[in-house]
Each structure stands twice: as C-alpha cells, then as structure tokens.
Motif scaffolding. Sequence first.
Motif, PDB file in Angstrom:
ATOM      1  N   VAL A  37       0.851  -1.189   0.000  1.00 52.83           N
ATOM      2  CA  VAL A  37       0.000   0.000   0.000  1.00 52.83           C
ATOM      3  C   VAL A  37       0.890   1.244   0.000  1.00 52.83           C
ATOM      4  O   VAL A  37       1.873   1.305   0.740  1.00 52.83           O
ATOM      5  N   LEU A  38       0.504   2.216  -0.809  1.00 52.63           N
ATOM      6  CA  LEU A  38       1.183   3.505  -0.826  1.00 52.63           C
ATOM      7  C   LEU A  38       0.334   4.485  -0.029  1.00 52.63           C
ATOM      8  O   LEU A  38      -0.838   4.698  -0.341  1.00 52.63           O
ATOM      9  N   ALA A  66      -6.584   0.788  11.284  1.00 50.26           N
ATOM     10  CA  ALA A  66      -6.812  -0.664  11.229  1.00 50.26           C
ATOM     11  C   ALA A  66      -6.899  -1.183   9.802  1.00 50.26           C
ATOM     12  O   ALA A  66      -6.659  -2.365   9.555  1.00 50.26           O
ATOM     13  N   GLN A  67      -7.197  -0.309   8.850  1.00 55.58           N
ATOM     14  CA  GLN A  67      -7.288  -0.753   7.449  1.00 55.58           C
ATOM     15  C   GLN A  67      -5.938  -1.215   6.890  1.00 55.58           C
ATOM     16  O   GLN A  67      -5.874  -1.834   5.833  1.00 55.58           O
ATOM     17  N   TYR A  68      -4.854  -0.945   7.593  1.00 56.32           N
ATOM     18  CA  TYR A  68      -3.517  -1.339   7.139  1.00 56.32           C
ATOM     19  C   TYR A  68      -3.038  -2.616   7.821  1.00 56.32           C
ATOM     20  O   TYR A  68      -1.887  -3.015   7.652  1.00 56.32           O
ATOM     21  N   MET A  95       0.859   3.923  12.296  1.00 57.09           N
ATOM     22  CA  MET A  95       0.673   2.795  11.374  1.00 57.09           C
ATOM     23  C   MET A  95       1.261   1.502  11.917  1.00 57.09           C
ATOM     24  O   MET A  95       0.715   0.416  11.698  1.00 57.09           O
ATOM     25  N   GLN A  96       2.354   1.606  12.636  1.00 63.35           N
ATOM     26  CA  GLN A  96       3.134   0.431  13.020  1.00 63.35           C
ATOM     27  C   GLN A  96       2.375  -0.656  13.782  1.00 63.35           C
ATOM     28  O   GLN A  96       2.616  -1.840  13.519  1.00 63.35           O
ATOM     29  N   PRO A  97       1.462  -0.334  14.674  1.00 63.63           N
ATOM     30  CA  PRO A  97       0.774  -1.444  15.365  1.00 63.63           C
ATOM     31  C   PRO A  97      -0.078  -2.313  14.425  1.00 63.63           C
ATOM     32  O   PRO A  97      -0.451  -3.417  14.791  1.00 63.63           O
ATOM     33  N   TYR A  98      -0.363  -1.828  13.246  1.00 62.47           N
ATOM     34  CA  TYR A  98      -1.240  -2.545  12.317  1.00 62.47           C
ATOM     35  C   TYR A  98      -0.481  -3.148  11.137  1.00 62.47           C
ATOM     36  O   TYR A  98      -0.693  -4.308  10.789  1.00 62.47           O
TER      37      TYR A  98
END
Length: 181
Positions: A37-38, A66-68, A95-98
Amino acid sequence: MIDKEKVDVAAEIVNRVATSALVTLDLEEYYTPGERVLFDIKPWLYQELILKEKDFRDHIKSHNWAQYKGKFVAIICSADAIVPTWAYMLVTIAMQPYAKFVCFGSIAELETQLYSHALGEINWQQFNNAKVVIKGCSKVEVPMATYVEATNYLRPIAASIMFGEPCSTVPLFKKKIIQQA
C-alpha cells in the motif's frame, strides 16, 4: 519395433547441468507475499502544500489505521511541499501497530527494503567456495538493487558468480587461485 540405435543414443544423454557443482540462488524465493500500500500524506496538507501541525495531528488521531492491518506500507508525500521529518515519524508510529512493515518511499523502494530484510536472514556461508548462479528469470519482479545486494554478499565468499540459468550463464566473477611455489 524399437530402433536399438535410438535407444542407445538416448541412454548416453547426460544432463550435465543436473550433475554440475553449480548452486542456484533464486532471488524470487525471497519475495515477501502480502499486499503493498502507498500512503500519501498530501491530502493532509493545507491546500496540499503546507503542513499545519494541529491539523496534521488531528488527521493522525481520526484516521482508521486498522485498514492497514497485515499490509506492507510505503509512506510518501506526492506534493512538492516541505514536510518536516517528524510528520513521517508520526505516521509511522500510528501505522506500526497494524502494518507488517512501514517504510518511507515508493512501492519500488518498499519492495527493495523487503528483499533486503530477507537477504539479511540468509546464511551466506552456505555459498562458501561455491560456483553460484544467480537466477535471472522469475515470475515476480526482483528489484535491481536486490541483485546488487546479493552480489555484495557473495563476492567475498563464492568461488565464482554467474547470472542467468544453469544451462546458459553469464560469468561475472571468478576467485583467483593463489598457487604455492
């Protein structure tokens, strides 16, 4: 009726590639499967040009991270704007937790980093004094940087390095043998 001469000739055919001492390194085997994903921060900039810290932090708080989940994410800013380093760091922290993996750059740079991590896990000593063929054809696109990195790992330890397929290689390197007098 079986032609005895044809049977004798067929029995003499030897697959020299299969019996050679060549070791094939197929970089495709180190491809990391998963969705790429970009993530572009441009829409979060005021007039897609200026980063306003309060607004940016509000976007971070309200975004559905959460979408990532389970994805590999490359973060960029496609606008010609001056973005402070900490902005990319904030996005990474959120972003990192997901995400499985987060980096700065394009999808191509993401791919290169994923391969780099995979190559870092290889026990390169298995290629010590080996005649190595780095396979050229693959079903997935292997970044050019990955071929360079693999060559950097192999050069000090391999007896020789070739590129292509075992039946048709391009010689790249051969270790010089020092003879004792």
